[in-house]
Design a protein around this motif. Structure first.
Motif, short mmCIF file in Angstrom:
data_model
loop_
_atom_site.label_atom_id
_atom_site.label_comp_id
_atom_site.label_asym_id
_atom_site.label_seq_id
_atom_site.Cartn_x
_atom_site.Cartn_y
_atom_site.Cartn_z
N TYR A 87 -11.31 0.91 7.08
CA TYR A 87 -10.91 0.04 7.06
C TYR A 87 -9.60 -0.32 7.66
CZ TYR A 87 -14.18 0.06 3.03
OH TYR A 87 -15.09 -0.23 2.25
N CYS A 88 -8.91 -1.73 8.10
CA CYS A 88 -7.23 -1.63 8.62
C CYS A 88 -7.56 -2.88 7.26
CB CYS A 88 -7.76 -2.39 9.85
SG CYS A 88 -8.51 -4.03 10.29
N GLN A 89 -5.66 -2.59 7.47
CA GLN A 89 -5.20 -3.55 6.54
C GLN A 89 -3.72 -3.92 7.07
OE1 GLN A 89 -2.49 -1.31 3.67
NE2 GLN A 89 -2.02 -2.72 3.42
N GLN A 90 -3.51 -5.13 6.74
CA GLN A 90 -2.34 -5.53 7.66
C GLN A 90 -1.49 -5.68 6.62
OE1 GLN A 90 -0.38 -8.72 7.18
NE2 GLN A 90 -2.06 -9.54 5.24
N SER A 91 0.25 -5.72 6.54
CA SER A 91 0.33 -5.38 6.31
C SER A 91 2.62 -6.14 6.52
CB SER A 91 1.26 -4.08 5.46
OG SER A 91 1.95 -3.18 6.48
N TRP A 92 1.97 -7.56 7.28
CA TRP A 92 2.83 -8.32 7.82
C TRP A 92 3.37 -9.22 6.46
CZ3 TRP A 92 6.43 -8.33 11.10
CH2 TRP A 92 6.98 -9.94 11.77
N THR A 93 2.71 -9.59 5.64
CA THR A 93 2.87 -10.51 4.74
C THR A 93 1.38 -10.64 4.23
OG1 THR A 93 2.83 -12.76 5.26
CG2 THR A 93 1.03 -12.20 6.05
N LEU A 94 2.35 -11.50 3.15
CA LEU A 94 1.42 -10.82 1.55
C LEU A 94 0.09 -12.35 1.75
CD1 LEU A 94 4.07 -10.01 -0.95
CD2 LEU A 94 2.39 -8.42 -0.29
N ARG B 104 4.53 -1.85 2.12
CA ARG B 104 3.23 -1.84 3.89
C ARG B 104 2.00 -1.45 3.59
NH1 ARG B 104 5.79 -6.05 5.70
NH2 ARG B 104 7.71 -5.94 6.10
N GLU B 105 2.27 0.18 3.97
CA GLU B 105 1.15 1.22 3.93
C GLU B 105 0.61 1.99 1.69
OE1 GLU B 105 3.17 1.18 6.44
OE2 GLU B 105 4.20 3.84 5.78
N ALA B 106 -0.45 1.54 1.35
CA ALA B 106 -0.50 2.98 0.43
C ALA B 106 -0.70 4.32 0.65
CB ALA B 106 -2.22 2.09 -0.29
N ASP B 107 -0.39 4.89 0.47
CA ASP B 107 -0.62 6.41 0.92
C ASP B 107 -0.67 7.49 -0.46
OD1 ASP B 107 3.61 7.25 1.15
OD2 ASP B 107 2.43 6.22 -0.27
N ASN B 108 -0.69 7.28 -1.15
CA ASN B 108 -1.28 7.45 -2.56
C ASN B 108 -1.96 6.91 -3.22
OD1 ASN B 108 0.17 10.71 -1.55
ND2 ASN B 108 1.76 9.24 -2.23
N TRP B 109 -3.44 7.04 -3.43
CA TRP B 109 -4.21 6.56 -4.18
C TRP B 109 -4.58 7.49 -5.50
CZ3 TRP B 109 -6.77 1.92 -2.34
CH2 TRP B 109 -6.49 1.41 -1.02
N GLY B 110 -5.22 7.19 -6.62
CA GLY B 110 -5.31 7.07 -7.78
C GLY B 110 -7.44 6.98 -7.29
N GLN B 111 -7.98 8.13 -8.31
CA GLN B 111 -9.45 8.69 -7.94
C GLN B 111 -9.87 6.80 -7.34
OE1 GLN B 111 -9.95 11.61 -10.27
NE2 GLN B 111 -11.34 10.14 -11.55
N GLY B 112 -9.94 6.01 -8.57
CA GLY B 112 -10.66 5.11 -8.76
C GLY B 112 -11.35 4.99 -10.27
#
Lengths: 107, 119
Positions: A87-94, B104-112
């Motif tokens: 999956y790609c994901q943008q974090s430029w804007t909400l 910005r980026e989700a670097d750690n996740w729970g298992q769900g």
């Protein structure tokens, strides 16, 4: 909202192949593009952030590139453990938004 | 490394409230580096961002969910939580909590955790 469109939606490739997945945004932005790998029943795993920065611990066969509205994830030499959905994901804007995913299968 | 674990009911009746808690270990919800987030994934579908909360209690929500959504953070328990009211079958999904670095980026996740909305 920025819409993210991935292509292809699925692909099948052989071990050792070079694989490229593309992600196109509905609006151009600079660099805030992330890539995740998700295996069935598991949480997503961050591979690439900021369009081209490799997350710690991720194999160097994964790389990201692109800017503006077009971004690419490349697996330089596909391995059996790379079978997953990406999956790609943008974090430029909400709101943060994701592409629809690309399922990679091993032939 | 930060680890996250979701907890809460796996079955919620339509029109009721979905409540989930995420317990953080190996890190602190008071960290200024992270925004604490919820994502969800309906079966067989793509990921969706629900929202995130900062340690100060400031929140950012995905607009379609905003009117039904409340997030909170409990620094004493190192947890953060989600409440989603008036649920319908469309809210059936695997819900993940995650740490979002620099928003910005989700670097750690729970298992769900799978939450099914059904009577």
């Amino acid at each position: 909202d920025i819409q993210m469109t991935q292509s292809p939606s699925s692909l099948s490739a052989s071990v050792g192949d070079r694989v490229t997945i593309t992600c196109r945004a509905s609006h151009s932005f600079s660099g805030f593009l992330n890539w995740y790998q998700q295996k069935p029943g598991k949480a997503p795993k961050l591979l690439i952030f900021g369009a081209s920065s490799l997350q710690s611990g991720v194999p160097s066969r994964f790389s990201g590139s692109g800017s503006g509205a077009d971004f690419t994830l490349t697996i330089s030499s596909l391995q059996p453990e790379d079978s997953a959905t990406y999956y790609c994901q943008q974090s430029w804007t909400l709101p943060l938004t994701f592409g629809g995913g690309t399922k990679v299968e091993i032939k | 490394q930060v680890q996250l674990q979701e907890s809460g009911p796996g079955l919620v009746k339509p029109s009721q409230t979905l409540s989930l808690t995420c317990t953080v270990s190996g890190g602190s919800v008071s960290s200024r580096a992270y925004y604490w987030s919820w994502f969800r994934q309906p079966p067989g579908k793509a990921l969706e961002w629900i929202g995130y909360i900062y340690y100060t209690g400031s929140t950012w929500y995905n607009p379609p969910l905003k009117s039904r959504l409340t997030m909170s953070v409990d620094t004493s328990k190192n947890q953060f939580s989600l409440n989603l009211t008036s649920v319908t079958a469309a809210d059936t999904a695997v819900y993940h909590c995650a740490s979002v670095r620099a928003a910005r980026e989700a670097d750690n996740w729970g298992q769900g955790t799978l939450v099914t909305v059904s009577s």
